[in-house]
Design a protein around this motif. Structure first.
Motif, PDB file in Angstrom:
ATOM      1  N   UNK A 502      48.193 -29.746-113.252  1.00  0.00           N
ATOM      2  CA  UNK A 502      48.082 -30.308-111.913  1.00  0.00           C
ATOM      3  C   UNK A 502      47.077 -31.455-111.807  1.00  0.00           C
ATOM      4  N   UNK A 503      46.514 -31.900-112.910  1.00  0.00           N
ATOM      5  CA  UNK A 503      45.688 -33.113-112.918  1.00  0.00           C
ATOM      6  C   UNK A 503      46.608 -34.268-113.323  1.00  0.00           C
ATOM      7  N   UNK A 504      46.877 -35.152-112.380  1.00  0.00           N
ATOM      8  CA  UNK A 504      47.980 -36.111-112.530  1.00  0.00           C
ATOM      9  C   UNK A 504      47.717 -37.208-113.561  1.00  0.00           C
ATOM     10  N   UNK A 505      46.466 -37.638-113.700  1.00  0.00           N
ATOM     11  CA  UNK A 505      46.162 -38.838-114.488  1.00  0.00           C
ATOM     12  C   UNK A 505      45.205 -38.487-115.618  1.00  0.00           C
ATOM     13  N   UNK A 506      45.461 -39.080-116.790  1.00  0.00           N
ATOM     14  CA  UNK A 506      44.529 -38.995-117.912  1.00  0.00           C
ATOM     15  C   UNK A 506      43.909 -40.355-118.155  1.00  0.00           C
ATOM     16  N   UNK A 507      42.653 -40.339-118.620  1.00  0.00           N
ATOM     17  CA  UNK A 507      41.927 -41.581-118.855  1.00  0.00           C
ATOM     18  C   UNK A 507      41.064 -41.441-120.106  1.00  0.00           C
ATOM     19  N   UNK A 578      51.977 -36.230-108.676  1.00  0.00           N
ATOM     20  CA  UNK A 578      52.453 -36.684-109.988  1.00  0.00           C
ATOM     21  C   UNK A 578      51.763 -37.990-110.371  1.00  0.00           C
ATOM     22  N   UNK A 579      51.865 -38.321-111.649  1.00  0.00           N
ATOM     23  CA  UNK A 579      51.372 -39.610-112.142  1.00  0.00           C
ATOM     24  C   UNK A 579      52.119 -40.755-111.475  1.00  0.00           C
ATOM     25  N   UNK A 580      53.409 -40.554-111.235  1.00  0.00           N
ATOM     26  CA  UNK A 580      54.191 -41.586-110.556  1.00  0.00           C
ATOM     27  C   UNK A 580      53.655 -41.888-109.172  1.00  0.00           C
ATOM     28  N   UNK A 581      53.133 -40.866-108.466  1.00  0.00           N
ATOM     29  CA  UNK A 581      52.523 -41.106-107.156  1.00  0.00           C
ATOM     30  C   UNK A 581      51.324 -42.041-107.291  1.00  0.00           C
ATOM     31  N   UNK A 582      50.497 -41.769-108.285  1.00  0.00           N
ATOM     32  CA  UNK A 582      49.321 -42.613-108.503  1.00  0.00           C
ATOM     33  C   UNK A 582      49.735 -44.060-108.771  1.00  0.00           C
ATOM     34  N   UNK A 583      50.728 -44.269-109.631  1.00  0.00           N
ATOM     35  CA  UNK A 583      51.165 -45.622-109.977  1.00  0.00           C
ATOM     36  C   UNK A 583      51.744 -46.334-108.757  1.00  0.00           C
ATOM     37  N   UNK A 584      52.641 -45.670-108.036  1.00  0.00           N
ATOM     38  CA  UNK A 584      53.329 -46.324-106.925  1.00  0.00           C
ATOM     39  C   UNK A 584      52.431 -46.548-105.711  1.00  0.00           C
ATOM     40  N   UNK A 585      51.374 -45.747-105.566  1.00  0.00           N
ATOM     41  CA  UNK A 585      50.536 -45.843-104.372  1.00  0.00           C
ATOM     42  C   UNK A 585      49.179 -46.507-104.609  1.00  0.00           C
ATOM     43  N   UNK A 586      48.827 -46.681-105.887  1.00  0.00           N
ATOM     44  CA  UNK A 586      47.547 -47.318-106.198  1.00  0.00           C
ATOM     45  C   UNK A 586      47.752 -48.603-106.994  1.00  0.00           C
ATOM     46  N   UNK A 587      48.436 -48.520-108.149  1.00  0.00           N
ATOM     47  CA  UNK A 587      48.607 -49.704-108.994  1.00  0.00           C
ATOM     48  C   UNK A 587      49.526 -50.729-108.344  1.00  0.00           C
ATOM     49  N   UNK A 588      50.675 -50.295-107.846  1.00  0.00           N
ATOM     50  CA  UNK A 588      51.663 -51.241-107.321  1.00  0.00           C
ATOM     51  C   UNK A 588      51.140 -52.010-106.112  1.00  0.00           C
ATOM     52  N   UNK A 589      50.562 -51.355-105.102  1.00  0.00           N
ATOM     53  CA  UNK A 589      50.009 -52.131-103.984  1.00  0.00           C
ATOM     54  C   UNK A 589      48.648 -52.736-104.289  1.00  0.00           C
ATOM     55  N   UNK A 590      48.063 -52.394-105.458  1.00  0.00           N
ATOM     56  CA  UNK A 590      46.787 -52.937-105.902  1.00  0.00           C
ATOM     57  C   UNK A 590      45.681 -52.647-104.897  1.00  0.00           C
TER      58      UNK A 590
END
Length: 619
Positions: A502-507, A578-590
């Motif tokens: 349940x931890x969506x992102x790895x770094x 999900x990781x996809x949520x992070x990408x679509x809501x943080x990376x894409x709108x910057x």
């Protein structure tokens, strides 16, 4: 005695006059002959010749001893008697205009001549093209405008093929432009062929190698995204195995759209890697590598938002005559960084800025964490104009005292609070550090801290043991520390990661191993790599870096994987699943993460003061 010299003078004059009269009579006779003989060819002026037989006929009663044919003053045929027929081998002649001359002789004298202009058309039309380059990768619809001409005749037709696929066909036209649409063509390398024909059946074949790509995405840069002349942003697209696909560079500082495409056909689920590289002066390179992406996550474009950076830094060493031992004095933000050190408040402030998301004001905190109600703050414009700080610069007004509770009273969390002057700066993560210190209280689970409550927008972050938390607004009053840990390794160029459910992102952060001294140069650069990926993945790919974009020292680091691993974390966001949520809501709108999710927590491998890596590109 007779005058003999006079006699001979008269005699010489008579002889000279007689000779001159004879020559004039001969010239007149030849001219009369030239005018009297009619030379006829069965071709006319400006005839375009083929390999046909040409016939010369003469209209005269004079005996003809010789007839000569010249092409551009070169004798090509000789006749002593009719018929006067000859064939020009046009394949051996240059295309264009030529002079065809017939000379007629009688008794060794030229008695007639005739010259006409003829044309040779033995090659096809000539093509030139500027709207497309050899080996160009095309992933958007473009208009190709070839220039086609023939110096002798008209262009009858043009057919254009990509390999064996007909792209365009035009007949009897002066406009041969056409649309090249990658959506209608197979992706991959191909040969664009041009077959043109002129009115006389001459055919030309020209070609150019191109590549048809399928568009993956676009990245939109705003004006003043980076500091022109100092920074560049490189972007590299790789496939899921790290193989290079495409790259672009933004360096203009102007509004720009960079488009990326692939030779290979893709779909909404095709996985790839997107790498942003912040290049500072060709010596400091920060790589942000986003893995496990798909077109479905990203959509058609990423719209980058600008941050703020300082220019023309001024170094300061200010006197602080009222400074007390064990107090902390600090200023920190995108445009300034100062601490009290060696009897001076030292550091730098920016005097110019890359865009409007900046301020010439400096926030300074001054406190002793072990003394209650000691927190003071100053808000100073153009600090570079000062040589000293005075007690009256500081105030205790609008200071908030807050408490924070954790599970164990024997832990000392570190807390940071940042304030933002307005919403635009908050959205760009360009604020002032209001408080940063560890919270004491070894006998109580409740910790106390202070900060200047003078802004409308705040963010916070904290750390205890191997756990960190961040969010928007003011810090929560209580945090529960999970009993969890992650694992990672970097060996033989392979990065492995074990996250948490349940931890969506790895770094993971890697640092390039430098072999030179402390001085940074293109041959001895600083390289930092932030790997951002799906937190449920176990294997993390390092992308290939193409030659020609970076100094060789950088490309060699990636080729040889000469990095050391510094830290890694698993991230859980309160608003994402999900990781996809992070990408679509943080990376894409910057945007900074806290615009889309008010809270995130991170678990590291081990305890320690390292909070890194902390952020996403470009914040």
């Amino acid at each position: 005695m007779p005058n003999r010299p006079h006699f001979w003078s008269i005699f010489f004059f008579i002889v000279l006059f007689s000779c001159s009269s004879e020559e004039n009579n001969t010239a007149i006779e030849e001219e009369n002959n030239l005018n009297a003989i009619a030379i006829t060819l069965d071709i006319t002026e400006n005839t375009v010749l083929s390999n046909q037989e040409i016939t010369v006929t003469l209209s005269t009663e004079i005996d003809i001893s010789r007839l000569e044919i010249f092409l551009d003053d070169q004798n090509i045929e000789n006749f002593l008697a009719p018929p006067y027929n000859f064939i020009l081998d046009i394949e051996t002649l240059d295309e264009g205009e030529h002079k065809l001359k017939v000379a007629v002789y009688s008794n060794g004298k030229r008695v007639a001549s005739k010259t006409i202009t003829v044309k040779i058309d033995n090659i096809g039309p000539q093509l030139s093209i500027d709207s497309i380059a050899a080996n160009e990768l095309i992933c958007n619809k473009i208009r190709v405008s070839p220039r086609i001409s023939d110096i002798v005749s008209n262009v009858k037709s043009l057919a254009v093929f990509l390999d064996d696929i007909l792209v365009s066909e035009r007949d009897n036209s002066t406009d041969f432009s056409f649309i090249l649409n990658p959506e209608e063509l197979p992706a991959g390398e191909g040969n664009l062929k041009f077959i043109s024909e002129d009115d006389h059946g001459n055919i030309s074949r020209d070609s150019i190698d191109i590549a048809i790509g399928e568009k993956i995405m676009a990245i939109n840069f705003p004006k003043d995204f980076m500091r022109k002349g100092i920074e560049k942003i490189h972007i590299v697209i790789s496939d899921s195995d790290g193989n290079f696909i495409d790259s672009r560079t933004h360096s203009s500082g102007e509004i720009e759209t960079l488009e990326f495409c692939s030779f290979a056909e893709t779909n909404e689920n095709s996985e790839f890697i997107l790498t942003f590289i912040h290049d500072f002066n060709n010596t400091i390179f920060n790589f942000y590598v986003y893995s496990n992406l798909s077109k479905g996550m990203l959509g058609n474009a990423i719209n980058l938002n600008k941050t703020s950076g300082g220019l023309s830094p001024a170094s300061l060493k200010l006197d602080v005559p009222f400074y007390e031992d064990s107090y902390q004095m600090r200023a920190s933000g995108p445009w300034n960084s100062l601490i009290y050190y060696n009897g001076k408040f030292s550091g730098h402030v920016s005097t110019k800025f890359s865009n409007e998301l900046a301020t010439n004001k400096t926030f300074i905190s001054y406190f002793n964490k072990n003394i209650a109600d000691s927190y003071q703050w100053a808000w100073i414009t153009d600090l570079q104009s000062r040589t000293t700080l005075a007690p009256e610069d500081f105030t205790k007004s609008r200071v908030t005292a807050a408490t924070f509770e954790i599970d164990s009273g024997f832990l000392s969390p570190i807390m940071k609070i940042t304030g933002y002057e307005n919403e635009a700066m908050y959205s760009a993560r360009t604020g002032h550090l209001l408080y940063s210190d560890d919270l004491e209280g070894p006998t109580s689970s409740i910790k106390k801290y202070y900060f200047a409550d003078i802004f409308d927008y705040y963010t916070y972050s904290g750390q205890v043991a191997n756990y960190t938390w961040e969010g928007s607004g003011k810090p929560p009053s209580r945090i529960t520390i999970p009993d969890a840990s992650i694992d990672y390794s970097f060996s033989n160029g392979q990065v492995r990661f074990t996250g948490l459910p349940e931890y969506e992102v790895g770094r993971i952060r890697l640092i390039g191993i430098r072999t030179g001294g402390a001085v940074l140069t293109a041959e001895n650069p600083s390289v930092r790599v932030e790997l951002i990926f799906d937190g449920q993945q176990n294997e993390v790919i390092l992308p290939q870096i193409p030659e020609g974009i970076f100094p060789s020292a950088v490309t060699q680091m990636f080729a040889n994987k000469t990095f050391e691993i510094k830290q890694g974390a698993a991230e859980n966001y309160s608003a994402f699943s999900t990781y996809g949520d992070y990408i679509s809501k943080v990376l894409v709108p910057s945007v900074p993460f806290y615009i889309a999710s008010p809270f995130k927590e991170r678990v590291f491998k081990s305890e320690g003061p390292q909070w890194l890596p902390t952020n996403e590109f470009p914040f």
